[in-house]
Write an enzyme that holds these catalytic residues in place. Structure first.
Site, PDB file in Angstrom:
ATOM      1  CB  CYS B 169      34.489  34.084  49.852  1.00  0.00           C
ATOM      2  SG  CYS B 169      34.425  33.683  51.550  1.00  0.00           S
ATOM      3  CG  HIS B 170      33.855  32.958  45.726  1.00  0.00           C
ATOM      4  ND1 HIS B 170      34.286  31.682  45.972  1.00  0.00           N
ATOM      5  CD2 HIS B 170      32.651  33.068  46.324  1.00  0.00           C
ATOM      6  CE1 HIS B 170      33.360  31.035  46.665  1.00  0.00           C
ATOM      7  NE2 HIS B 170      32.358  31.857  46.906  1.00  0.00           N
TER       8      HIS B 170
END
Lengths: 275, 219
Positions: B169-170
């Protein structure tokens, strides 16, 4: 044609009758009666089997209880796949109720993910939705949502609340009209006879010439052997939510209407019954 | 991110072709310094992944105040709502652990993902709890703020077996400034090398500096 919204409801309320029996080698104080349950196709095994666990814990010796897991005809059932996918993949064309074996020992660590709390199911579900939105909108829709919207998606699924879930999920189904569909279709293709759990690729719903691509086009690109069904009788069935959609169905329509709550279109390819 | 951004890196994602190219160059250098990375083909497809195994001394303990792995509705009788809790752990033993690292391409997120699994030398797999307790304390606090967003057990997309995964996600978020900086200075960098030097150390993987100094970057 029925209103397309009815399709969403039909998909959501799809149920599979199942019969849970305790694995014979589990040590019990007394005989374990089987347990019958209607399983929601769109949910996850570990989310809807608290009653099954309670039922069998009454007869299993407490010191023998480890993490509960399920098996069908020797195949450990992966709780992180939606229930309907597990059924279509492993038990299509078999007699109902679906007969599932319950284990409390010898957790198959090489095959199954541990599932020690419902927080894990939630995390798995949310990360799958995020991945789906990465295909559809570069993740922009899911990331722009508030935490409470994420929670509502999960609570909707957990508590089997169609309206609660779709109030938020419809935003994940939007796309600019001029695009004619999502950026890419989030899908997974499962094949019984493959070591690989599933295949996925980048696939656009609309061709470069601007016409809508179909389920047949997708299969032709990813699993050409399946579509070359000149052979009679056909060797494979392509199953989504227990039905065989026509190959001419636009893939964008399928993605919007026959995706699971995790926003993926799960497509099972299973051997056709031989009779 | 505005779509009108003028840059020769239009997006800070990695397409599949570039992933393969970066891996190829990464593996070339690994072959020179012999640090054990290799390519694994996935049969019946053009896909594959980069892998490495290592044996690392580890502690087999469990985090005392890490409650998520305690079973359904864990009842511990202890009020555990302090969010400062980073983890005192009971060290039970120091053992050698066999780590297996795989670098895969996520077509959904269009970034690389690090998968790994760990087992004792007699084949006993480490639990998520045990993996957590071996994460360097510097990272643990940061990771525990959103434990399920960062490290989870997931099915390996090619092997169908449980692996731990650092969630992607990051990835785009932390890669963007690095790629922008390189771009500004007209320096070419290898996405895989740069990315791995950020995420690898979290789980005991070090990326020798020579990857950054010696390795030709893709165009």
């Amino acid at each position: 044609m029925a209103d397309d919204k009815d399709v969403l409801r039909d998909v959501w309320y799809g149920r599979i009758p199942a019969c849970f029996t305790l694995y014979p080698d589990e040590v019990t104080d007394r005989e374990a009666e089987p347990f019958y349950l209607l399983l929601p196709r769109v949910s996850y095994l570990m989310l809807v089997t608290d009653k099954v666990k309670k039922h069998f814990l009454k007869v299993v010796k407490a010191e023998d209880v480890e993490e509960m897991w399920f098996e069908y005809e020797g195949t450990p059932l992966k709780w992180h796949c939606p229930i309907g996918v597990l059924f279509d993949l492993h038990a299509s064309n078999t007699a109902l109720p679906w007969s599932i074996t319950v284990h409390f020992k010898h957790f198959p660590d090489r095959d199954l993910l541990r599932c020690s709390s419902s927080a894990l199911i939630e995390a798995h579900f949310m990360s799958t939705i995020k991945e789906a939105d990465a295909f559809k909108h570069k993740g922009q829709v899911i990331n722009d949502m508030q935490k409470k919207d994420h929670k509502q998606l999960w609570m909707g699924l957990q508590n089997d609340k169609f309206d609660q879930f779709w109030a938020i999920n419809r935003k994940l189904m939007e796309y600019p009209t001029e695009d004619g569909g999502f950026r890419y279709i989030p899908f997974r293709i499962y094949q019984t006879l493959s070591d690989r759990p599933s295949i996925q690729k980048l696939f656009r719903p609309v061709s470069s010439e601007g016409h809508a691509l179909t389920l047949g086009d997708l299969l032709k690109e990813l699993v050409p052997d399946v579509i070359s069904q000149d052979d009679d009788p056909k060797k494979y069935q392509v199953v989504i939510h227990g039905i065989e959609p026509l190959f001419e169905t636009p893939i964008q329509w399928l993605s919007e209407h026959l995706s699971h709550p995790d926003n993926f279109l799960h497509i099972c390819i299973v051997p056709a019954p031989s009779d | 991110m505005s779509s009108g951004e003028v840059s020769n890196i239009s997006s800070y994602c990695l397409d599949e072709k570039s992933f393969h190219l970066c891996c190829k160059l990464f593996l070339q250098h690994s072959g020179v310094i012999r640090d054990g990375w290799s390519w694994a083909d996935v049969k019946g497809s053009e896909e594959g992944y980069v892998k490495k195994t290592a044996i690392i001394p580890a502690k087999l303990g469990s985090l005392l105040n890490h409650k998520a792995d305690d079973g359904m509705n864990a009842v511990t009788g202890v009020d555990e709502c302090d969010d400062e809790a980073v983890g005192d752990y009971i060290v039970q033993s120091q053992v050698l652990v066999h780590y297996e690292y795989h670098i895969l391409y996520s077509i959904g997120h269009q970034v690389p993902i690090l998968y790994f699994r760990a087992s004792t030398l007699d084949g006993q797999p480490l639990s998520l709890d045990e993996v957590w307790s071996n994460i360097h304390p510097n990272y643990r606090q940061r990771l525990l703020q959103g434990p399920w967003d960062t490290l989870t057990q997931q099915e390996h997309p090619f092997l169908g077996q449980p692996f731990f995964m650092l969630h992607p996600c990051h990835t785009e978020e932390f890669m963007k400034p690095l790629l922008q900086m390189a771009d500004d200075k007209k320096r070419k960098i290898n996405y895989i090398t740069t990315w791995l030097s950020v995420v690898g150390p979290v789980v005991g993987l070090d990326v020798p500096l020579s990857y950054h100094t010696e390795l030709p970057a893709p165009d």
